[in-house]
Design an enzyme around this catalytic site. Structure first.
Site, PDB file in Angstrom:
ATOM      1  N   VAL A 153       0.837  -1.205   0.000  1.00  0.00           N
ATOM      2  CA  VAL A 153       0.000   0.000   0.000  1.00  0.00           C
ATOM      3  C   VAL A 153       0.869   1.251   0.000  1.00  0.00           C
ATOM      4  O   VAL A 153       0.572   2.237  -0.688  1.00  0.00           O
ATOM      5  CB  VAL A 153      -0.962  -0.007   1.203  1.00  0.00           C
ATOM      6  CG1 VAL A 153      -1.841   1.240   1.192  1.00  0.00           C
ATOM      7  CG2 VAL A 153      -1.842  -1.254   1.171  1.00  0.00           C
ATOM      8  N   TYR A 154       1.955   1.219   0.748  1.00  0.00           N
ATOM      9  CA  TYR A 154       2.850   2.374   0.791  1.00  0.00           C
ATOM     10  C   TYR A 154       3.435   2.651  -0.591  1.00  0.00           C
ATOM     11  O   TYR A 154       3.428   3.800  -1.061  1.00  0.00           O
ATOM     12  CB  TYR A 154       3.964   2.118   1.801  1.00  0.00           C
ATOM     13  CG  TYR A 154       4.930   3.275   1.954  1.00  0.00           C
ATOM     14  CD1 TYR A 154       4.519   4.476   2.510  1.00  0.00           C
ATOM     15  CD2 TYR A 154       6.250   3.166   1.531  1.00  0.00           C
ATOM     16  CE1 TYR A 154       5.393   5.545   2.639  1.00  0.00           C
ATOM     17  CE2 TYR A 154       7.132   4.218   1.660  1.00  0.00           C
ATOM     18  CZ  TYR A 154       6.696   5.410   2.216  1.00  0.00           C
ATOM     19  OH  TYR A 154       7.565   6.470   2.330  1.00  0.00           O
TER      20      TYR A 154
END
Length: 259
Positions: A153-154
């Site tokens: 997600v980052y």
């Protein structure tokens, strides 16, 4: 430099360095961060310019709305979307609230804050938008052996910043508004420590050098600024390959999918 700058994540790290650098050059500030005491230090440190503070959590709708209300009608000359959060965890172990926080801080907030100031910049025919991403935005194809860091997600959030900046620059630059995406590597700030990560053994660039690269990149007219990449042609090779793949599409089904 003069005008009015909005800097998010201004209470530490790259954002704090950016705020200090701009204020020292005579730019008024709207400093945004979660820690009011840290923001107040900027007010005391730079009495010769106007420093307004907005304490807000940009992972929440309320926090974003608070900042939008503070900046929408202001003659902003530079917006630095720097606020960040990491939460490096395997995707299936990433708590729902942390996933939402990542998307809020790195996707929703920069989009909405940019939307708040861009029309005014276009109307005035000038402005600069800086979206702080990171070189990990280009790590999507890497295996865990190559980059042993759970980061789905980052990484996606930073990749969004790259794509947003590129397409937005194409839209806004004819009106005199420039966009830069800033992609440092590992930086010597509190960022990783706040996530409970010990990166003391990892070579790190200073926040001061990152901001120097960003400001110099603006002078050079760079859309993508990578402070630690000596061969800037490597980045252009990536984007050339992107466009080659985009241009190679056809309405015909590719042969490899035909039975």
């Amino acid at each position: 430099m003069s005008g009015l700058a909005v800097v998010t994540g201004a209470s530490s790290g790259i954002g704090q360095e950016y705020a200090r650098r701009l204020a020292s050059q005579g730019t008024d500030l709207i400093a945004v961060g979660r820690r009011q005491a840290r923001l107040d230090e900027l007010v005391t440190e730079f009495p010769e310019v106007t420093v307004r503070t907005v304490a807000a959590d940009l992972s929440t709708r309320e926090g974003v709305a608070k900042v939008v209300a503070a900046i929408r009608d202001q003659p902003v000359t530079i917006l630095v979307n720097n606020a960040g959060v990491a939460h490096y965890k395997p995707f299936v172990e990433l708590p729902e609230e942390q996933a939402a926080e990542l998307v809020g801080v790195k996707v929703a907030a920069p989009t909405l804050l940019t939307r708040a100031v861009a029309p005014g910049m276009v109307e005035r025919g000038a402005g600069q938008i800086v979206n702080v991403a990171g070189m990990i935005a280009f790590s999507g194809p890497a295996s865990l052996e190559q980059v042993p860091l759970p980061r789905a997600v980052y990484t996606a959030g930073l990749a969004y910043a790259v794509a947003l900046s590129q397409t937005l620059h194409a839209e806004l630059s004819p009106a005199g508004v420039n966009v830069q995406v800033l992609c440092p590597g590992v930086v010597a700030t509190e960022f990783h420590e706040r996530q409970g990560m010990d990166v003391s053994a990892v070579p790190r660039m200073s926040a001061a050098d990152v901001v120097t690269a960003s400001l110099r990149g603006m002078e050079l007219g760079e859309l993508v600024t990578a402070p630690g990449v000596e061969r800037d042609g490597l980045l252009q090779d990536v984007f050339t390959a992107d466009l080659a793949a985009f241009s190679a599409q056809s309405p015909e089904l590719a042969a490899r999918y035909r039975s």
